[in-house]
Motif scaffolding. Structure first.
Motif, PDB file in Angstrom:
ATOM      1  N   PRO A  70      52.709 -12.511 -22.213  1.00  0.00           N
ATOM      2  CA  PRO A  70      51.809 -13.175 -21.269  1.00  0.00           C
ATOM      3  C   PRO A  70      51.669 -12.424 -19.942  1.00  0.00           C
ATOM      4  CG  PRO A  70      53.243 -14.787 -22.314  1.00  0.00           C
ATOM      5  CD  PRO A  70      53.763 -13.439 -22.700  1.00  0.00           C
TER       6      PRO A  70
ATOM      7  N   GLU B  73      48.269 -10.702 -18.414  1.00  0.00           N
ATOM      8  CA  GLU B  73      47.790 -11.038 -17.071  1.00  0.00           C
ATOM      9  C   GLU B  73      47.520  -9.780 -16.257  1.00  0.00           C
ATOM     10  OE1 GLU B  73      49.278 -13.491 -13.089  1.00  0.00           O
ATOM     11  OE2 GLU B  73      50.477 -13.557 -14.924  1.00  0.00           O
TER      12      GLU B  73
ATOM     13  N   GLU C 139      50.452 -19.608 -30.482  1.00  0.00           N
ATOM     14  CA  GLU C 139      50.482 -19.366 -29.035  1.00  0.00           C
ATOM     15  C   GLU C 139      49.181 -19.844 -28.380  1.00  0.00           C
ATOM     16  OE1 GLU C 139      52.395 -18.183 -26.625  1.00  0.00           O
ATOM     17  OE2 GLU C 139      54.171 -17.888 -27.868  1.00  0.00           O
TER      18      GLU C 139
ATOM     19  N   VAL D 226      47.020 -18.972 -26.237  1.00  0.00           N
ATOM     20  CA  VAL D 226      46.703 -17.799 -25.414  1.00  0.00           C
ATOM     21  C   VAL D 226      45.647 -18.096 -24.360  1.00  0.00           C
ATOM     22  CG1 VAL D 226      47.437 -16.048 -27.082  1.00  0.00           C
ATOM     23  CG2 VAL D 226      45.133 -17.017 -27.237  1.00  0.00           C
TER      24      VAL D 226
ATOM     25  N   TRP E 176      47.267 -19.192 -21.155  1.00  0.00           N
ATOM     26  CA  TRP E 176      48.127 -18.296 -20.393  1.00  0.00           C
ATOM     27  C   TRP E 176      47.529 -18.141 -18.992  1.00  0.00           C
ATOM     28  CZ3 TRP E 176      49.551 -13.712 -24.183  1.00  0.00           C
ATOM     29  CH2 TRP E 176      50.404 -14.213 -25.178  1.00  0.00           C
TER      30      TRP E 176
END
Length: 478
Positions: A257, A261, A291, A293, A296
């Protein structure tokens, strides 16, 4: 060039020169004498002279040194020199040096990227790292392919650079570039072509409705179940599909993650001038399908981090299908049905406990069934969910929707009924986005209770595929 080569650590020992000679001889298809008893500098002079006499010889020399040293100081210096060599060759000996002081004033990465995209009519999306001034960019663009009766890209860039310098109040520098460009245009009989370019370049082009894509792929290590290779591609060319690969990293699962980013922030800096929307596509293996995503964070180091879905449409794609060419024919066929006759395309709701064999059979028999609503969330230890997911992939279904927690949730069924409504599936992504925005509107304190927080959508376009990943030897982050 010899001075730069002498700064290379590889070439300061015999083993290093032997490695370079071996690789270079193979790539050039020509025998090169290794360094033996003579001193280094005379040998390097002979090596460079040999490469100048072979087509693509100098770029090949730098490329081979880069295989060993990657982006060392010596390699970067040589890349700049090769661009200058090729620029002098392209302009047939014209004196380029008067342009250097003016072009060195242009150092804004975003402004340079914007000018390059305009000068190349979007054929060139990004610049290599060493193109950090207008001078370096001009040298790089010299000799770039232009269509018949188009102004050479480097001259179009000079014209835009002059405009930028004029805006910055540097009128003398701007006029110097314009005079040089006019002389070169007269020399090559391109006066009318340049005038036409200047008319077109001053017209404001409408913002493209074609999205830019950042594709992020996670590939299992294959040995350590907690490590993954992260690759990515950037695609911002509104005229065609030309994804640009980035660096490949080898990471622990817990670091994914944060690395995503950072990657998104770097991409936003590169694309600061883009006016088109941006779509994030995560190419996920089975192990990571659970996940969330799209939730995130961005700016997690600030007091107010926020989820990716606030800024982007976020899609999932299947790594297994991308890698399995035997599954691609039905995939292309189903996508063609969705693309050409969206009103006839429809979804298929799989019932809990149904046979995965009959599921696959029915999906293959119904050529217009292009979206599968899963009865269980994938990415878990459930063998049933895996068989269901694989049946959809093998049948070529390009779209799948699921609830990350409970696919039997009545709220999920209501949301999916809206997303896959009978008027066709062309607006699948847009309608999914509306449900996610409803969850966002509630805010962090309550969005976990909204179905939009748990919606996952796989939308796999076989015509939009990544190219090869970045460097084979990926940097390892501890």
């Amino acid at each position: 060039m010899v001075d730069a080569l002498q700064e290379s650590g590889t070439l300061r020992n015999t083993n290093g020169t032997d490695v370079l000679v071996s690789m270079l001889s193979q790539e050039l298809g020509s025998h090169l004498e290794p360094l033996r008893s003579e001193t280094l500098r005379p040998w390097l002079i002979q090596l460079v002279e040999k490469c100048t006499g072979v087509p693509d010889g100098l770029p090949c020399l730098v490329r081979c040194l880069g295989y060993v040293e990657q982006q060392s100081t010596a390699v970067t210096a040589l890349l700049r020199l090769v661009d200058e060599w090729e620029a002098v060759d392209f302009f047939d000996g014209a004196d380029l040096h008067p342009l250097r002081p003016a072009l060195m004033e242009l150092r804004s990465a975003s402004a340079l990227a914007t000018m390059v995209r305009r000068a190349s009519r979007s054929r060139i999306q990004e610049l290599p790292s060493w193109c950090d001034t207008g001078w370096a960019v001009f040298l790089r663009l010299a000799g770039e392919n232009s269509a018949v009766r188009e102004l050479p890209v480097s001259m179009a860039f000079l014209s835009l650079s002059a405009d930028q310098l004029m805006e910055d109040g540097q009128t003398e520098a701007a006029e110097l570039l314009r005079r040089w460009n006019r002389r070169q245009a007269r020399s090559w009989g391109l006066e009318d072509t340049m005038a036409q370019w200047q008319r077109i370049s001053t017209a404001e082009s409408p913002a493209s409705v074609v999205p830019a894509y950042l594709m992020i792929q996670f590939e299992p290590d294959g040995v350590d179940p907690d490590r993954y290779y992260l690759s990515h591609w950037r695609q911002s060319d509104s005229e065609g599909w030309h994804p640009v690969p980035g660096e490949t990293l080898h990471l622990h699962r817990d670091d994914l993650p944060a690395e995503v980013e950072s990657l998104i922030e770097q991409t936003e800096e590169r694309w600061s001038d883009l006016r088109q929307p941006v779509v994030l596509e995560f190419i996920l293996p089975w192990e990571l399908l659970a996940e969330p995503v799209e939730w995130w964070h961005k700016e997690s180091d600030s007091a107010s981090p926020y989820p990716l879905v606030m800024d982007y449409a976020v899609l999932i794609r299947s790594l297994e299908r991308l890698r399995r060419a035997a599954w691609h024919r039905p995939w292309h066929n189903k996508w063609r049905r969705l693309k050409e006759t969206p009103a006839d395309a429809h979804s298929y709701w799989n019932r809990p406990g149904s046979s995965h064999f009959h599921l696959e059979r029915e999906l293959k028999e119904d050529e217009y069934a292009v979206c599968l609503v899963l009865s269980e969330p994938p990415g878990t230890d459930s063998p049933t969910s895996r068989r269901e997911y694989v049946a959809g992939l093998r049948a070529g279904v390009p779209a799948m929707i699921w609830h990350r927690g409970d696919c039997s949730d009545p709220a999920f069924k209501e949301a999916v009924a809206d997303i896959v409504q009978d008027r066709g599936l062309a607006g699948l992504l847009e309608r999914t986005g509306r449900w996610r925005k409803e969850a966002l509107a509630i805010g962090p304190e309550g969005w976990d209770n909204h179905v939009g927080r748990h919606l996952a959508i796989l939308l796999d376009d076989p015509e939009r595929r990544p190219g090869p990943p970045g460097p084979v030897h990926a940097p390892v982050k501890p």
